[in-house]
Design an enzyme around this catalytic site. Sequence first.
Site, PDB file in Angstrom:
ATOM      1  N   GLU A  20      34.231  37.045  31.403  1.00 25.84           N
ATOM      2  CA  GLU A  20      35.888  37.558  31.554  1.00 25.84           C
ATOM      3  C   GLU A  20      36.685  36.427  30.402  1.00 25.84           C
ATOM      4  OE1 GLU A  20      38.462  35.737  34.553  1.00 25.84           O
ATOM      5  OE2 GLU A  20      38.657  37.980  35.151  1.00 25.84           O
ATOM      6  N   TRP A  78      45.909  39.566  49.603  1.00 23.28           N
ATOM      7  CA  TRP A  78      45.707  39.912  48.263  1.00 23.28           C
ATOM      8  C   TRP A  78      46.970  40.354  47.507  1.00 23.28           C
ATOM      9  CZ3 TRP A  78      41.384  38.036  45.898  1.00 23.28           C
ATOM     10  CH2 TRP A  78      41.107  38.422  44.819  1.00 23.28           C
ATOM     11  N   ASP A 116      51.299  43.413  39.295  1.00 23.57           N
ATOM     12  CA  ASP A 116      51.066  43.801  38.088  1.00 23.57           C
ATOM     13  C   ASP A 116      49.445  43.840  37.767  1.00 23.57           C
ATOM     14  OD1 ASP A 116      50.713  40.897  38.218  1.00 23.57           O
ATOM     15  OD2 ASP A 116      50.529  40.658  36.211  1.00 23.57           O
ATOM     16  N   GLU A 124      47.587  40.832  39.021  1.00 21.18           N
ATOM     17  CA  GLU A 124      47.651  40.574  40.462  1.00 21.18           C
ATOM     18  C   GLU A 124      48.405  39.320  40.936  1.00 21.18           C
ATOM     19  OE1 GLU A 124      42.982  40.565  40.782  1.00 21.18           O
ATOM     20  OE2 GLU A 124      43.538  42.635  41.795  1.00 21.18           O
ATOM     21  N   GLU A 125      49.435  39.145  39.734  1.00 19.58           N
ATOM     22  CA  GLU A 125      50.084  37.878  40.317  1.00 19.58           C
ATOM     23  C   GLU A 125      51.625  38.043  40.459  1.00 19.58           C
ATOM     24  OE1 GLU A 125      47.539  35.006  37.489  1.00 19.58           O
ATOM     25  OE2 GLU A 125      49.174  35.935  36.771  1.00 19.58           O
TER      26      GLU A 125
HETATM   27  C1  NOJ Z   1      42.696  36.485  41.125  1.00 23.69           C
HETATM   28  C2  NOJ Z   1      43.246  37.468  40.159  1.00 23.69           C
HETATM   29  O1  NOJ Z   1      42.326  38.398  39.878  1.00 23.69           O
HETATM   30  C3  NOJ Z   1      43.727  36.859  38.834  1.00 23.69           C
HETATM   31  O2  NOJ Z   1      44.297  37.789  38.067  1.00 23.69           O
HETATM   32  C4  NOJ Z   1      44.694  35.930  39.394  1.00 23.69           C
HETATM   33  O3  NOJ Z   1      45.207  35.243  38.160  1.00 23.69           O
HETATM   34  C5  NOJ Z   1      44.136  34.755  40.163  1.00 23.69           C
HETATM   35  N1  NOJ Z   1      43.656  35.420  41.515  1.00 23.69           N
HETATM   36  C6  NOJ Z   1      45.244  33.742  40.772  1.00 23.69           C
HETATM   37  O4  NOJ Z   1      46.236  34.335  41.309  1.00 23.69           O
HETATM   38  C1  NOJ Z   2      41.272  39.543  37.489  1.00 18.80           C
HETATM   39  C2  NOJ Z   2      42.195  40.261  36.533  1.00 18.80           C
HETATM   40  O1  NOJ Z   2      43.234  39.677  36.401  1.00 18.80           O
HETATM   41  C3  NOJ Z   2      42.530  41.757  37.120  1.00 18.80           C
HETATM   42  O2  NOJ Z   2      43.175  42.317  36.180  1.00 18.80           O
HETATM   43  C4  NOJ Z   2      41.063  42.662  37.236  1.00 18.80           C
HETATM   44  O3  NOJ Z   2      41.307  43.745  37.797  1.00 18.80           O
HETATM   45  C5  NOJ Z   2      40.064  41.473  38.186  1.00 18.80           C
HETATM   46  N1  NOJ Z   2      40.027  40.447  37.738  1.00 18.80           N
HETATM   47  C6  NOJ Z   2      38.965  42.057  38.272  1.00 18.80           C
HETATM   48  O4  NOJ Z   2      38.135  42.173  37.032  1.00 18.80           O
END
Ligand code: NOJ
Ligand code: NOJ
Length: 586
Positions: free
Chosen positions: A429, A147, A203, A206-207
Amino acid sequence: MYKNLLGALAVAGLWLDGVAARRRLSCRDDLNTFITKQNDISLKGVLANIGPDGSKAQGAAAGAVVASPSKSDPDYWYTWSRDSALTFKVLVELFIGGNKSLQPKIEQYITAQAHLQGVINPSGGPDSGGLGEPKFHVDLTAFTGSWGRPQRDGPPLRATALTIYANWLIANGGTSEATNTVWPIIAKDLAYTVQYWNRTGFDLWEEVNGSSFFTLSASYRALVEGAALAKALNKQCPDCETNAPRVLCFLQSFWANGYVDSNINVNDGRVGKDVNSIISSIHTFDPAAACTDATFQPCSSRALANHKAVVDSFRTIYTVNKGRTAGKAAAVGRYSEDVYYNGNPWYLATMAAAEQMYAAVYQWQKIGSIKVDAMSLPFFRDLVPSIATGTYAKNSDTFTSVIKAVTAYGDDFINVVKQYTPADGSMAEQFDRETGAPKSAVHLTWSYASFVGAIERRSGVVPPSWGEPTSNTVPAVCEAPPSCDSTMTFNVKVTTVPGESIFVVGSITELKNWSPADAIPLDASQYTSSNPLWTAKIKLPAATNFDYKYIKKTNDGTVIWESDPNRSATSSTGCNSSGTLNDQWR
Ligand code: NOJ
Ligand code: NOJ
């Protein structure tokens, strides 16, 4: 005759005015009806996703906020520290505002977080960075898959949600609960923030592994209010006060020529316009603040210019924004280069754009004037085309028209959300950039929470001050926190032949981010055939989790990697500490 014609025209004009007014009124009535209903659905939607008894959270631990009941495509059946803290910030504010039925949920959240802070996970243990772990299973056990970790916004966001509650306890006869139950959790989150704010991390999306404006904004707020809470409880918040101004100073460097560059210290190939920054401004909104640029308050010139830059960046890229030209609200996504699910508008991003407008209106009303300067002029011009730079006092027509236009602009973002929310009020979402159909995770807790939070602001309900008015002076020179390093000895036994050398490479900057070309050489001066030792002493940030491998390079440039899986370890805890890793080549 002539007179009569004029009269008739005037009457017709009046009549037309009346129609327009009635239409405007009925639009607003429609919106108000939607809001009342959707707000109720949203609060229920939030509660349904909280264990143990939320209807869509069956199997989740008490106080665990499930991100979404979606278990595949995408699998959001986890509890994220960020989503949970932002959700509970809204719930705590509602509780303080009078919804006393929320208290048991808040208490369960507190218990769950106290437990989570002790769970050893891939980011580390309780004192070695583990608080930066982004998500856990809904039964509060560690998620060990790969992750984007660590994410350093979780601890300060949780500290803020809990600090608001602790302050309420203090004011309402609950000082001992604040001291004995809530403070210990906050203290750990603040210690994490003090130790790690100056390190890179992923960030909020999560990227991107770098420095995120949102993470630093959350850190600043938490340190300021945390230091004050410590005083109120007669506790220590070691180094909170010394680090807060350093964070504020660093935050200034995200300001890039008219907007916030949301991710720095990373080569992400993006322009940097990201709703990250708008979510930051609404998170650090302080009802007692002026329109301070330094803290990016919602009504500050910077935050308004940034709002325009970010919203404008989505106008032409989404089909659903066709005709939504500057001055009209638009569907807002994370950032224009987004490709997740094809890159779509998000409900929570569009609601954040609305919320900033309501918070700004609150601030102007409170302050009693509106200042338009060169930086914010383009934002204001979109809404009130005739406006010029200047300061407009409460009794002026310009003040009144700006308040009206900005409120209507905020409402218009909610109209966008209204247009793309299904009749049953369920909020996913995202909604499709072309068709507007809901996309990705269903019943996203954060979508619902963002709706409730924005509507609170719209009705003029604001959180307590976090202390911005006495903490908005940027130091003249930015100071980095003193480094806190560990010297780790890497020992590996591996039989080599002349012409072969051993190196180490790994997942953190100090271990060259997995780049074999830059790998760190080990030394063979103690090597014997019975003890084939290669060794190196390497300075790493203390108490940090990392992955690594040894590699063998031959004279002709061939690189041989150790077999999988990656090794993982934690550097020793404490500044100037040391530790040793004794490994055998595999
Ligand atoms: C899952 C993350 O929660 C999401 O924010 C991200 O864009 C995708 N993975 C792709 O990296
Ligand atoms: C993807 C989002 O990018 C992230 O900010 C969030 O924490 C997770 N999904 C779970 O909702």
